[in-house]
Design an enzyme around this catalytic site. Structure first.
Site, PDB file in Angstrom:
ATOM      1  N   CYS A 121       0.845  -1.205   0.000  1.00  0.00           N
ATOM      2  CA  CYS A 121       0.000   0.000   0.000  1.00  0.00           C
ATOM      3  C   CYS A 121       0.878   1.252   0.000  1.00  0.00           C
ATOM      4  O   CYS A 121       0.666   2.180  -0.793  1.00  0.00           O
ATOM      5  CB  CYS A 121      -0.933  -0.031   1.212  1.00  0.00           C
ATOM      6  SG  CYS A 121      -2.106   1.343   1.265  1.00  0.00           S
ATOM      7  N   CYS A 122       1.899   1.280   0.873  1.00  0.00           N
ATOM      8  CA  CYS A 122       2.831   2.418   0.888  1.00  0.00           C
ATOM      9  C   CYS A 122       3.537   2.560  -0.459  1.00  0.00           C
ATOM     10  O   CYS A 122       3.806   3.669  -0.917  1.00  0.00           O
ATOM     11  CB  CYS A 122       3.874   2.253   1.994  1.00  0.00           C
ATOM     12  SG  CYS A 122       3.271   2.547   3.680  1.00  0.00           S
ATOM     13  N   CYS A 203      -1.000   8.709   7.078  1.00  0.00           N
ATOM     14  CA  CYS A 203      -2.337   8.422   6.564  1.00  0.00           C
ATOM     15  C   CYS A 203      -3.289   8.122   7.733  1.00  0.00           C
ATOM     16  O   CYS A 203      -2.876   7.565   8.759  1.00  0.00           O
ATOM     17  CB  CYS A 203      -2.285   7.205   5.654  1.00  0.00           C
ATOM     18  SG  CYS A 203      -1.323   7.468   4.165  1.00  0.00           S
ATOM     19  N   CYS A 206      -3.435   4.686   9.447  1.00  0.00           N
ATOM     20  CA  CYS A 206      -2.159   4.226  10.009  1.00  0.00           C
ATOM     21  C   CYS A 206      -1.593   5.178  11.048  1.00  0.00           C
ATOM     22  O   CYS A 206      -0.412   5.130  11.370  1.00  0.00           O
ATOM     23  CB  CYS A 206      -1.158   4.012   8.879  1.00  0.00           C
ATOM     24  SG  CYS A 206      -1.718   2.779   7.690  1.00  0.00           S
ATOM     25  N   CYS A 231       7.834   3.765   6.330  1.00  0.00           N
ATOM     26  CA  CYS A 231       6.983   3.570   5.154  1.00  0.00           C
ATOM     27  C   CYS A 231       7.824   3.256   3.936  1.00  0.00           C
ATOM     28  O   CYS A 231       7.309   2.941   2.882  1.00  0.00           O
ATOM     29  CB  CYS A 231       6.139   4.803   4.897  1.00  0.00           C
ATOM     30  SG  CYS A 231       7.124   6.260   4.575  1.00  0.00           S
TER      31      CYS A 231
HETATM   32  S1  SF4 Z   1       0.632   4.737   5.594  1.00  0.00           S
HETATM   33 FE1  SF4 Z   1      -1.075   3.219   5.576  1.00  0.00          FE
HETATM   34  S2  SF4 Z   1      -2.682   4.036   4.216  1.00  0.00           S
HETATM   35 FE2  SF4 Z   1      -0.785   5.250   3.912  1.00  0.00          FE
HETATM   36  S3  SF4 Z   1       0.146   4.337   2.146  1.00  0.00           S
HETATM   37 FE3  SF4 Z   1       1.078   3.333   3.930  1.00  0.00          FE
HETATM   38  S4  SF4 Z   1      -0.230   1.533   4.417  1.00  0.00           S
HETATM   39 FE4  SF4 Z   1      -1.333   2.818   2.941  1.00  0.00          FE
END
Ligand code: SF4
Length: 242
Positions: A121-122, A203, A206, A231
């Site tokens: 996701c990151c 985010c 998170c 991240c």
């Molecule tokens: S911090 Fe969380 S929501 Fe943001 S990109 Fe990374 S995993 Fe995804």
């Protein structure tokens, strides 16, 4: 109680640390004319750096990653910077198709399912847009401080990233009290969530508030073991790791 009331404090050497941060920024601008960007997360440290850049009219671009998962309070800082300082903020968003495919396959809450999915996701929402931000640049500026976590204890004022770009960290030797002292002195706009015990803001899914006495970054990816908590933006090999 506001974050300023809680944290701002003048300690010995504050003026020297401010002067040094400005010198690092000047060095970045002079060594990389037209090819250096501040990658701002819109957190307190980054707002200090944006203020220094704008106040001293340094030719350093300002860019941010709009992951699509930011709090409204964070997004509101983009127009706040533009109107306060009269500078444009470059906004980099993830590729919509990649986000849609990832969410369709793994769900909206995939980041909680495994470290691998969280890093994926990151990768989609942060690292790929960051690589676009840095594409035509050979240097960038971050708000990393040594005090933020054990992993960051050796942050230098400038270092090479894994792609050979110079990464400038002008606040490397600043304390949290310094950051808020500067914000107070110069009336720097800051994220309203800092007044609600969010020291480190990322985010929305998170990030959470912390309790008194908890570690500074314990509000980020709190369900993961300490060693996994980056991240990827500031990890060597970052842009390959997601
Ligand atoms: S911090 Fe969380 S929501 Fe943001 S990109 Fe990374 S995993 Fe995804």
């Amino acid at each position: 109680m506001s974050a300023i009331a809680l944290y701002a404090r003048e300690t010995a050497g504050f003026d020297e640390r401010v002067a040094n941060a400005l010198a690092v920024l000047r060095q970045a601008a002079e060594a990389h004319p037209g090819r250096v960007v501040q990658a701002t997360s819109l957190g307190a440290e980054d707002m200090v750096i944006t203020d220094l850049i704008a106040r001293h009219r340094l030719p350093i671009a300002i860019g941010t990653l709009q992951t699509g998962q930011l709090h409204a309070e964070t997004v509101a800082l983009i127009p706040a910077i533009e109107s306060r300082y009269g500078v444009g903020v470059e906004v980099y968003e993830p590729v919509n198709e990649a986000v849609v495919t990832f969410v369709r396959k793994n769900g909206e809450r995939a980041m909680y399912d495994s470290i691998e999915l969280r890093k994926n996701c990151c990768g989609i929402r942060k690292l790929e847009p960051l690589s676009r931000m840095l594409k035509e640049r050979d240097a960038w500026v971050t708000g990393m401080r040594r005090e933020q976590s054990n992993d960051r204890g050796t942050v230098a004022f400038s270092e090479l990233d894994d792609k050979g770009r110079t990464k400038f960290n002008p606040l490397a030797n600043w304390s949290w009290a310094d950051v808020w002292q500067y914000i107070q002195l110069h009336d720097v706009p800051y994220n309203a969530l800092h007044d609600q015990f969010f020291p480190s803001i990322g985010c929305a899914p998170c990030t959470r508030a912390i309790a008194v006495g908890e570690d500074f970054r314990s509000g980020r990816w709190w369900w993961e073991a300490e060693g996994a908590k980056e991240c990827g933006l500031h990890v060597h090999g970052a842009e390959d790791q997601a």
